[in-house]
Design a protein around this motif. Structure first.
Motif, PDB file in Angstrom:
ATOM      1  N   ILE A   1       0.859  -1.180   0.000  1.00 20.80           N
ATOM      2  CA  ILE A   1       0.000   0.000   0.000  1.00 20.80           C
ATOM      3  C   ILE A   1       0.899   1.236   0.000  1.00 20.80           C
ATOM      4  O   ILE A   1       2.056   1.157   0.413  1.00 20.80           O
ATOM      5  CB  ILE A   1      -0.947   0.029   1.226  1.00 20.80           C
ATOM      6  CG1 ILE A   1      -0.141  -0.035   2.520  1.00 20.80           C
ATOM      7  CG2 ILE A   1      -1.956  -1.082   1.186  1.00 20.80           C
ATOM      8  CD1 ILE A   1      -0.807   0.731   3.616  1.00 20.80           C
ATOM      9  N   PRO A   2       0.381   2.373  -0.456  1.00 20.98           N
ATOM     10  CA  PRO A   2       1.238   3.561  -0.559  1.00 20.98           C
ATOM     11  C   PRO A   2       1.588   4.158   0.808  1.00 20.98           C
ATOM     12  O   PRO A   2       0.814   4.061   1.771  1.00 20.98           O
ATOM     13  CB  PRO A   2       0.376   4.551  -1.355  1.00 20.98           C
ATOM     14  CG  PRO A   2      -0.717   3.749  -1.963  1.00 20.98           C
ATOM     15  CD  PRO A   2      -0.947   2.600  -1.034  1.00 20.98           C
ATOM     16  N   HIS A   3       2.766   4.748   0.857  1.00 22.95           N
ATOM     17  CA  HIS A   3       3.203   5.527   2.007  1.00 22.95           C
ATOM     18  C   HIS A   3       3.877   6.786   1.467  1.00 22.95           C
ATOM     19  O   HIS A   3       4.264   6.836   0.297  1.00 22.95           O
ATOM     20  CB  HIS A   3       4.210   4.752   2.871  1.00 22.95           C
ATOM     21  CG  HIS A   3       3.646   3.537   3.524  1.00 22.95           C
ATOM     22  ND1 HIS A   3       2.751   3.587   4.565  1.00 22.95           N
ATOM     23  CD2 HIS A   3       3.851   2.212   3.268  1.00 22.95           C
ATOM     24  CE1 HIS A   3       2.436   2.353   4.932  1.00 22.95           C
ATOM     25  NE2 HIS A   3       3.080   1.503   4.157  1.00 22.95           N
ATOM     26  N   SER A   4       4.051   7.774   2.333  1.00 22.69           N
ATOM     27  CA  SER A   4       4.783   8.963   1.903  1.00 22.69           C
ATOM     28  C   SER A   4       5.711   9.406   3.022  1.00 22.69           C
ATOM     29  O   SER A   4       5.631   8.911   4.149  1.00 22.69           O
ATOM     30  CB  SER A   4       3.828  10.100   1.510  1.00 22.69           C
ATOM     31  OG  SER A   4       3.187  10.624   2.653  1.00 22.69           O
TER      32      SER A   4
ATOM     33  N   HIS B   1       0.683   7.971  12.241  1.00 23.26           N
ATOM     34  CA  HIS B   1       1.219   7.227  13.394  1.00 23.26           C
ATOM     35  C   HIS B   1       2.557   6.584  13.057  1.00 23.26           C
ATOM     36  O   HIS B   1       3.259   6.105  13.946  1.00 23.26           O
ATOM     37  CB  HIS B   1       0.224   6.159  13.852  1.00 23.26           C
ATOM     38  CG  HIS B   1      -0.027   5.091  12.824  1.00 23.26           C
ATOM     39  ND1 HIS B   1      -0.920   5.263  11.788  1.00 23.26           N
ATOM     40  CD2 HIS B   1       0.512   3.862  12.664  1.00 23.26           C
ATOM     41  CE1 HIS B   1      -0.931   4.175  11.040  1.00 23.26           C
ATOM     42  NE2 HIS B   1      -0.060   3.329  11.540  1.00 23.26           N
ATOM     43  N   MET B   2       2.930   6.570  11.779  1.00 21.54           N
ATOM     44  CA  MET B   2       4.231   6.007  11.383  1.00 21.54           C
ATOM     45  C   MET B   2       5.298   7.090  11.578  1.00 21.54           C
ATOM     46  O   MET B   2       5.298   8.100  10.868  1.00 21.54           O
ATOM     47  CB  MET B   2       4.205   5.559   9.920  1.00 21.54           C
ATOM     48  CG  MET B   2       3.317   4.376   9.635  1.00 21.54           C
ATOM     49  SD  MET B   2       3.189   4.035   7.858  1.00 21.54           S
ATOM     50  CE  MET B   2       4.883   3.686   7.407  1.00 21.54           C
ATOM     51  N   HIS B   3       6.201   6.850  12.506  1.00 19.22           N
ATOM     52  CA  HIS B   3       7.242   7.823  12.821  1.00 19.22           C
ATOM     53  C   HIS B   3       8.621   7.272  12.470  1.00 19.22           C
ATOM     54  O   HIS B   3       8.858   6.066  12.570  1.00 19.22           O
ATOM     55  CB  HIS B   3       7.248   8.129  14.329  1.00 19.22           C
ATOM     56  CG  HIS B   3       6.139   9.036  14.758  1.00 19.22           C
ATOM     57  ND1 HIS B   3       6.316  10.370  14.971  1.00 19.22           N
ATOM     58  CD2 HIS B   3       4.839   8.764  14.996  1.00 19.22           C
ATOM     59  CE1 HIS B   3       5.155  10.898  15.329  1.00 19.22           C
ATOM     60  NE2 HIS B   3       4.241   9.945  15.354  1.00 19.22           N
TER      61      HIS B   3
ATOM     62  N   ILE C   1       7.322  11.607   9.343  1.00 17.26           N
ATOM     63  CA  ILE C   1       6.177  10.704   9.474  1.00 17.26           C
ATOM     64  C   ILE C   1       5.716  10.291   8.081  1.00 17.26           C
ATOM     65  O   ILE C   1       6.199  10.827   7.078  1.00 17.26           O
ATOM     66  CB  ILE C   1       4.978  11.373  10.211  1.00 17.26           C
ATOM     67  CG1 ILE C   1       4.534  12.623   9.434  1.00 17.26           C
ATOM     68  CG2 ILE C   1       5.348  11.711  11.649  1.00 17.26           C
ATOM     69  CD1 ILE C   1       3.224  13.215   9.923  1.00 17.26           C
ATOM     70  N   CYS C   2       4.802   9.355   8.038  1.00 20.12           N
ATOM     71  CA  CYS C   2       4.130   9.036   6.787  1.00 20.12           C
ATOM     72  C   CYS C   2       2.936   9.976   6.672  1.00 20.12           C
ATOM     73  O   CYS C   2       2.128  10.070   7.601  1.00 20.12           O
ATOM     74  CB  CYS C   2       3.665   7.585   6.777  1.00 20.12           C
ATOM     75  SG  CYS C   2       2.601   7.202   5.370  1.00 20.12           S
ATOM     76  N   GLY C   3       2.841  10.672   5.559  1.00 22.49           N
ATOM     77  CA  GLY C   3       1.752  11.618   5.366  1.00 22.49           C
ATOM     78  C   GLY C   3       0.385  10.948   5.300  1.00 22.49           C
ATOM     79  O   GLY C   3      -0.641  11.576   5.556  1.00 22.49           O
TER      80      GLY C   3
HETATM   81 CU   LIG Z   1       2.055   5.172   5.403  1.00 18.74          CU
END
Ligand SMILES: [Cu+2]
Length: 118
Positions: free
Chosen positions: A68-71, A109-111, A103-105
């Motif tokens: 899945i996408p992350h940024s 919660h992804m740090h 973080i992930c935009g």
């Molecule tokens: Cu993400």
């Protein structure tokens, strides 16, 4: 005439061989240099390694191994990547020492953290 040309031919072949050897070496060094740069893997909604410690001037590459996408959003650097699809990469060169939180935009919660030393 053939005898005077032949040594030149040999010399040219040697030069060519040396040139090929040199370019092969450059390729190897290029791989080493690339491997020495820092990579952060995104997998299972996690950045790893974090913190990542690098020296000033290092280009950090994020690669998304999730399906899945992350940024990548780093307010300290005013950096905001586009969403990364699977296996997409994003790079950022760290020109200043300091501790940079990101973080992930898409999933705040992804740090992660990049620590840049002199
Ligand atoms: Cu993400």
């Amino acid at each position: 005439m053939d005898r005077t040309l032949e040594p030149g031919g040999v010399a040219r072949r040697q030069l060519l061989r040396r040139a090929l050897g040199a370019s092969a070496l450059v390729v190897i060094l290029g791989r080493v240099a690339r491997a020495a740069e820092a990579e952060i893997v995104i997998d299972n909604f996690t950045f790893a390694p974090t913190p990542l410690t690098v020296k000033v001037g290092t280009t950090v590459t994020w690669v998304n191994h999730d399906d899945i996408p992350h940024s990548i959003v780093c307010p300290d650097l005013k950096v905001k990547s586009h969403p990364l699809d699977t296996d997409d990469v994003f790079t950022c060169k760290f020109e200043q020492a300091g501790t940079f939180e990101y973080i992930c935009g898409l999933h705040p919660h992804m740090h992660g953290q990049v620590v840049v030393g002199a």
